[in-house]
Each structure stands twice: as structure tokens, then as C-alpha cells.
Write a protein that holds these residues in place. Structure first.
Motif, PDB file in Angstrom:
ATOM      1  N   ARG A  53       0.821  -1.223   0.000  1.00  0.00           N
ATOM      2  CA  ARG A  53       0.000   0.000   0.000  1.00  0.00           C
ATOM      3  C   ARG A  53       0.849   1.265   0.000  1.00  0.00           C
ATOM      4  NH1 ARG A  53      -4.311   0.580   4.398  1.00  0.00           N
ATOM      5  NH2 ARG A  53      -5.023   2.144   2.950  1.00  0.00           N
ATOM      6  N   ASN A  54       2.078   1.172   0.490  1.00  0.00           N
ATOM      7  CA  ASN A  54       2.929   2.351   0.663  1.00  0.00           C
ATOM      8  C   ASN A  54       4.201   2.232  -0.161  1.00  0.00           C
ATOM      9  OD1 ASN A  54       1.500   3.899   2.896  1.00  0.00           O
ATOM     10  ND2 ASN A  54       1.540   1.811   3.661  1.00  0.00           N
ATOM     11  N   ALA A  55       4.039   1.939  -1.431  1.00  0.00           N
ATOM     12  CA  ALA A  55       5.176   1.692  -2.312  1.00  0.00           C
ATOM     13  C   ALA A  55       6.082   2.912  -2.480  1.00  0.00           C
ATOM     14  CB  ALA A  55       4.688   1.218  -3.672  1.00  0.00           C
ATOM     15  N   LYS A  56       5.588   4.102  -2.173  1.00  0.00           N
ATOM     16  CA  LYS A  56       6.415   5.308  -2.294  1.00  0.00           C
ATOM     17  C   LYS A  56       7.358   5.469  -1.107  1.00  0.00           C
ATOM     18  CE  LYS A  56       3.283   7.704  -5.330  1.00  0.00           C
ATOM     19  NZ  LYS A  56       2.454   8.867  -5.578  1.00  0.00           N
ATOM     20  N   ASP A  57       7.115   4.735  -0.039  1.00  0.00           N
ATOM     21  CA  ASP A  57       8.008   4.735   1.123  1.00  0.00           C
ATOM     22  C   ASP A  57       9.223   3.898   0.737  1.00  0.00           C
ATOM     23  OD1 ASP A  57       9.295   4.442   3.563  1.00  0.00           O
ATOM     24  OD2 ASP A  57       7.693   3.285   4.495  1.00  0.00           O
ATOM     25  N   LYS A  58      10.418   4.483   0.837  1.00  0.00           N
ATOM     26  CA  LYS A  58      11.640   3.800   0.392  1.00  0.00           C
ATOM     27  C   LYS A  58      11.883   2.479   1.121  1.00  0.00           C
ATOM     28  CE  LYS A  58      13.096   6.353  -2.869  1.00  0.00           C
ATOM     29  NZ  LYS A  58      12.912   5.871  -4.210  1.00  0.00           N
ATOM     30  N   THR A  59      11.627   2.425   2.422  1.00  0.00           N
ATOM     31  CA  THR A  59      11.828   1.195   3.174  1.00  0.00           C
ATOM     32  C   THR A  59      10.873   0.111   2.683  1.00  0.00           C
ATOM     33  OG1 THR A  59      12.514   2.478   5.093  1.00  0.00           O
ATOM     34  CG2 THR A  59      11.928   0.191   5.487  1.00  0.00           C
ATOM     35  N   SER A  60       9.628   0.485   2.473  1.00  0.00           N
ATOM     36  CA  SER A  60       8.636  -0.463   1.949  1.00  0.00           C
ATOM     37  C   SER A  60       9.015  -0.918   0.547  1.00  0.00           C
ATOM     38  CB  SER A  60       7.252   0.184   1.919  1.00  0.00           C
ATOM     39  OG  SER A  60       6.798   0.447   3.214  1.00  0.00           O
ATOM     40  N   GLU A  61       9.422   0.019  -0.273  1.00  0.00           N
ATOM     41  CA  GLU A  61       9.810  -0.318  -1.641  1.00  0.00           C
ATOM     42  C   GLU A  61      11.005  -1.272  -1.647  1.00  0.00           C
ATOM     43  OE1 GLU A  61      10.866   1.975  -5.796  1.00  0.00           O
ATOM     44  OE2 GLU A  61      11.590   2.848  -3.920  1.00  0.00           O
ATOM     45  N   ASN A  62      11.983  -1.014  -0.802  1.00  0.00           N
ATOM     46  CA  ASN A  62      13.161  -1.885  -0.741  1.00  0.00           C
ATOM     47  C   ASN A  62      12.787  -3.309  -0.356  1.00  0.00           C
ATOM     48  OD1 ASN A  62      14.952   0.106  -1.503  1.00  0.00           O
ATOM     49  ND2 ASN A  62      15.435   0.700   0.586  1.00  0.00           N
ATOM     50  N   ARG A  63      11.855  -3.452   0.601  1.00  0.00           N
ATOM     51  CA  ARG A  63      11.451  -4.810   0.996  1.00  0.00           C
ATOM     52  C   ARG A  63      10.716  -5.504  -0.140  1.00  0.00           C
ATOM     53  NH1 ARG A  63      10.475  -2.702   6.672  1.00  0.00           N
ATOM     54  NH2 ARG A  63       8.452  -1.996   5.932  1.00  0.00           N
ATOM     55  N   THR A  64       9.774  -4.821  -0.785  1.00  0.00           N
ATOM     56  CA  THR A  64       9.005  -5.475  -1.848  1.00  0.00           C
ATOM     57  C   THR A  64       9.890  -5.821  -3.045  1.00  0.00           C
ATOM     58  OG1 THR A  64       8.257  -3.362  -2.771  1.00  0.00           O
ATOM     59  CG2 THR A  64       6.772  -4.479  -1.225  1.00  0.00           C
ATOM     60  N   LEU A  65      10.903  -5.006  -3.314  1.00  0.00           N
ATOM     61  CA  LEU A  65      11.799  -5.292  -4.430  1.00  0.00           C
ATOM     62  C   LEU A  65      12.684  -6.506  -4.179  1.00  0.00           C
ATOM     63  CD1 LEU A  65      12.865  -1.710  -5.550  1.00  0.00           C
ATOM     64  CD2 LEU A  65      11.305  -3.286  -6.723  1.00  0.00           C
ATOM     65  N   GLN A  66      12.820  -6.912  -2.928  1.00  0.00           N
ATOM     66  CA  GLN A  66      13.629  -8.090  -2.594  1.00  0.00           C
ATOM     67  C   GLN A  66      12.870  -9.401  -2.788  1.00  0.00           C
ATOM     68  OE1 GLN A  66      15.838  -7.896   1.154  1.00  0.00           O
ATOM     69  NE2 GLN A  66      15.375  -5.708   1.171  1.00  0.00           N
ATOM     70  N   THR A  67      11.564  -9.337  -2.970  1.00  0.00           N
ATOM     71  CA  THR A  67      10.789 -10.566  -3.121  1.00  0.00           C
ATOM     72  C   THR A  67      11.091 -11.211  -4.468  1.00  0.00           C
ATOM     73  OG1 THR A  67       8.875  -9.411  -4.045  1.00  0.00           O
ATOM     74  CG2 THR A  67       8.894  -9.755  -1.658  1.00  0.00           C
ATOM     75  N   THR A  68      10.991 -12.519  -4.509  1.00  0.00           N
ATOM     76  CA  THR A  68      11.243 -13.260  -5.744  1.00  0.00           C
ATOM     77  C   THR A  68       9.996 -13.992  -6.236  1.00  0.00           C
ATOM     78  OG1 THR A  68      12.022 -15.140  -4.439  1.00  0.00           O
ATOM     79  CG2 THR A  68      13.690 -13.587  -5.252  1.00  0.00           C
ATOM     80  N   ASP A  69       8.989 -14.067  -5.409  1.00  0.00           N
ATOM     81  CA  ASP A  69       7.758 -14.786  -5.739  1.00  0.00           C
ATOM     82  C   ASP A  69       6.787 -13.827  -6.422  1.00  0.00           C
ATOM     83  OD1 ASP A  69       6.065 -17.310  -5.137  1.00  0.00           O
ATOM     84  OD2 ASP A  69       4.792 -15.650  -4.449  1.00  0.00           O
ATOM     85  N   GLU A  70       6.094 -14.302  -7.453  1.00  0.00           N
ATOM     86  CA  GLU A  70       5.169 -13.422  -8.167  1.00  0.00           C
ATOM     87  C   GLU A  70       4.021 -12.947  -7.283  1.00  0.00           C
ATOM     88  OE1 GLU A  70       3.730 -15.514 -11.598  1.00  0.00           O
ATOM     89  OE2 GLU A  70       2.578 -16.936 -10.415  1.00  0.00           O
ATOM     90  N   LEU A  71       3.761 -13.635  -6.179  1.00  0.00           N
ATOM     91  CA  LEU A  71       2.721 -13.216  -5.240  1.00  0.00           C
ATOM     92  C   LEU A  71       3.304 -12.463  -4.040  1.00  0.00           C
ATOM     93  CD1 LEU A  71       0.523 -16.444  -5.194  1.00  0.00           C
ATOM     94  CD2 LEU A  71       0.258 -14.398  -6.615  1.00  0.00           C
TER      95      LEU A  71
END
Length: 158
Positions: A53-71
Motif C-alpha cells: 500500500r505504501n510503495a512510495k516509502d523507500k523502506t517499503s519499496e526496498n522490501r518489496t523489491l527483494q521478493t522473488t515470488d510473483e505473489l
């Protein structure tokens, strides 16, 4: 009665066998209600939804970018065992959580696979599906206690 033998580190063999026989916490998860009862996993689910929900937050973005699963059900949010348990959790209709999520996003996946990027957009695609599948209300994700903990601790559960 025979005396209990000790292992090299001094633990009793019976204790070792007993510990090995206990199911891991993720093996006990069978339903979404079980996920909710596991406070550590549920917190991580809430962090994932918060981050999506907060993809503009750099910390949140960094965590989501580390995921490897399409879900997005992978590290850094979940260990492989936790991700497997989440995907296999059953909904009231008997389907797995993974089935419910992928079914909800079927048209999306078909269109995006052709482009080579098959991961859904978090805020637009995943958040509504996750909130529905996990049975999370908007107020639960916007709770100030949860938000404060996420800002302070990130993914740390203890």
C-alpha cells in the motif's frame, strides 16, 4: 529403568527426540484463521500489505523489491516454510489461499506474461486481493499501533 544418555552438548537424548517430534509452527497452519493466530506470521502479512500500500516509502519499496515470488510471498517477508504454509492455508470454501489469489488475478497474469513481467502491481492489484483473501479490514492495516511498530521495527517480530 535405564539412565538417560547425554549427547555431546550435554542435552538428554529424550529432550532432543521430543523437540524433533514437535511440529514446527508453520506445519500447524491449515487455515487462514490459523495464520491469524500465529502472531509472527500475521504481523509479517500485515507488513507485506502495508508495504504494498505504501510503495512510495523507500523502506517499503526496498522490501518489496527483494521478493522473488510473483505473489510477493517470499523473503524478506517469509521464510520458504512460512511462504509454503501461507500458500497452502485453506479458506472456508476449501480452496488454498494460493488458488484464491491466483484465480483473482488470472486475467492479469495472462496479459502480463506476454510482456515478460508477471509480477502484479502491489497497490493496484495485490492489496485488494490480499485484504479479501486474508479477511483483513482497512482499519486493521491503518491501526496506529501497527503502523508505529512497522515504522519502528520493520519485519522484526520480537
Amino acid at each position: 529403568m535405564t539412565p538417560k544418555k547425554k549427547t555431546k552438548n550435554g542435552k538428554k537424548k529424550d529432550q532432543d527426540l521430543e523437540a524433533a517430534a514437535r511440529p514446527s509452527p508453520t506445519k500447524a497452519i491449515r487455515t487462514v484463521a490459523d495464520l491469524r493466530e500465529d502472531k509472527d506470521i500475521w504481523y509479517k502479512i500485515c507488513v507485506l500489505i502495508y508495504d504494498l500500500r505504501n510503495a512510495k516509502d523507500k523502506t517499503s519499496e526496498n522490501r518489496t523489491l527483494q521478493t522473488t515470488d510473483e505473489l510477493y510471498l517470499s523473503m524478506p517477508y517469509f521464510s520458504p516454510d512460512e511462504a509454503a504454509a501461507i500458500k497452502a492455508a485453506r479458506l472456508d470454501d476449501g480452496h488454498t489461499l494460493e488458488h484464491a489469489i491466483t484465480t483473482s488475478l488470472q486475467n492479469f497474469f495472462e496479459k502480463r506474461r506476454a510482456s515478460g513481467d508477471c509480477r502484479p502491481c502491489g497497490p493496484h492489484d495485490m492489496v485488494p486481493v490480499y485484504m479479501t483473501c486474508f479477511g483483513i479490514e482497512k482499519s486493521e492495516i491503518e491501526d496506529e499501533k501497527l503502523l508505529s511498530r512497522i515504522r519502528r521495527s520493520g519485519l522484526k517480530t520480537t
